[in-house]
Design an enzyme around this catalytic site. Sequence first.
Site, PDB file in Angstrom:
ATOM      1  N   SER A 240       0.834  -1.200   0.000  1.00 52.44           N
ATOM      2  CA  SER A 240       0.000   0.000   0.000  1.00 52.44           C
ATOM      3  C   SER A 240       0.865   1.244   0.000  1.00 52.44           C
ATOM      4  O   SER A 240       2.092   1.173   0.045  1.00 52.44           O
ATOM      5  CB  SER A 240      -0.910  -0.002   1.224  1.00 52.44           C
ATOM      6  OG  SER A 240      -0.134   0.207   2.383  1.00 52.44           O
ATOM      7  N   LYS A 241       0.204   2.377  -0.049  1.00 49.32           N
ATOM      8  CA  LYS A 241       0.904   3.646  -0.213  1.00 49.32           C
ATOM      9  C   LYS A 241       2.020   3.887   0.796  1.00 49.32           C
ATOM     10  O   LYS A 241       3.019   4.519   0.465  1.00 49.32           O
ATOM     11  CB  LYS A 241      -0.098   4.799  -0.148  1.00 49.32           C
ATOM     12  CG  LYS A 241      -0.789   5.000  -1.478  1.00 49.32           C
ATOM     13  CD  LYS A 241      -1.742   6.169  -1.430  1.00 49.32           C
ATOM     14  CE  LYS A 241      -2.555   6.216  -2.726  1.00 49.32           C
ATOM     15  NZ  LYS A 241      -3.867   6.802  -2.534  1.00 49.32           N
TER      16      LYS A 241
END
Length: 471
Positions: A240-241
């Site tokens: 994820s980010k």
Amino acid sequence: MTITTRFPPSPTGMMHIGNARTALFNWLYARHTGGKFLIRIEDTDRARHSEEAVQVILDGLAWLGLAYDNMPESQFANKQRHIDVANDLLAKGMAYKCYCSPEELSEMREQAKVEGRPTAYDRRWRDRDASEAPDGIEPVIRIKAKLDGYMTVNDQVQGDVKVAYNHLDDMIILRSDGTPTYMLAVVVDDHDMGITHVMRGDDHLNNTFRQNLIYEAMGWEKPIYAHLPLIHGPDGAKLSKRHGAVGIREFQELGYLPETMRNYLLKLGWAHGDNEIISTEEAIKLFDFNGIGKSAAKFDYAKLENLNAHYMNEADNERLIDLLSPFLKTHHDIILTDIGLKRLMAGMDELKERAKTLVDLAAEATLFLNTPSEYSEKAQKQLNGGTLDTLKNLSNIFEKLTKLTTEAVDEACRSYANEKLEGKLGKVMMPLRAALTGTDKSPNLTVMVAILGKEETISRIQSAIEYIEKQ
RNA sequence: GUCCCGUUCGUCUAGGGGUCUAGGACACCGCCCUUUCACGGCGGCAACACGGGUUCAAAUCCCGUACGGGACGCCA
């Protein structure tokens, strides 16, 4: 039957690297078998849907070089067909109406959790008559799952996976507002589009069993499934980010080449012996389900960078310059002039060998395009009274040379070092590097001088001399 | 909690009963090349989660444990 794969993104505003890999694998398999690769936009969630978000996905595919064989289809457009199928199932007695309110359902789940039972819907309306329906509640339509036996999915990656029918819940296929759910829509669309192979993320493996319920109820032939392990971040959690770049667009902006992404993503979860560098052509030839690994892979940014360095080095110079232009503009506010273009063409062999990304390449290209506006700390150490003579002499020597070829410059520097500096070439080159580039790191200097030309070279040396004299 | 899946160097992986003192790549370390940085060349470090079986023989087959991941929505 033509082998047909698909990529069904939901338009979320970005194209996750995991989705990109899924798309790549589907595309590869279609190309490998001479089949078709279709796109379908899963836009049934109207609240979240937007045209820009769709475009982001399409742009991502285009950048990756994954061409599809249809006009991207909108799932929302097939709404009526989905509804018809739901009603058909209802008429056949393979589905039923459920009058539970959302509140009642969450209460049921809470209760089940407390008692340690599965939280799936308990089929409380499966055999009740509609006459018992409470007032003011619009029913949903749920599929009737079988109660006995097991369903086995022969997954091309995971092998045989078996689940008891009674563990499958009677999922909702039509919402109380009359709109179809994702589960229904995918199955109907996949069937209607003639999808023969469904390759998708591992996270859908459970869904597969529930979706198969619809295939079975409709008497449709099920597709062949292949569930790909997910991509994880360095810490083992879903990528994820917070791990860094995850959107395909970000990788583009970080200066990675599409062929790098294709090769890296292919190798992330698929292998063919010890092959590391695999061209797209080879990949099409070699791709198969056998090579797909079963466990989740962690994304390795360092390896990606290394691969990119390889592909940059292999890339055609003119193409690199084309790709470089936007980076020069955004990172350095440079628009290429004719002279700049000429210098880059001449220096590209030297430059691309050193760069890992287009961002790196742009930064180094700057040395050919801009006169140094300041000297780095390490460069300043090279520019002092001790090197002033050297720079002045070099300036004179270059002035007298008729043409500054690499050979001539090399020869001049070496003989100067031999005569005046006890043969220590570094004592000539390091001050010259500082003067020409303003840094202590740069491509081969003799090449640089030859490319910069006499006028620019001498002008840069003169600036450095002035700088020293001002100190 | 229920169901499903997975586990070989730090990372991606090769391996499908003997050829494994487990191979490659990235990363890391050292040396060489060298005007710097990088590239390149050479070398090094480093793994079969654990416990039981099966077998003459297991990283490879079976079972269990541990750990990790995923799914349990009128989201997709």
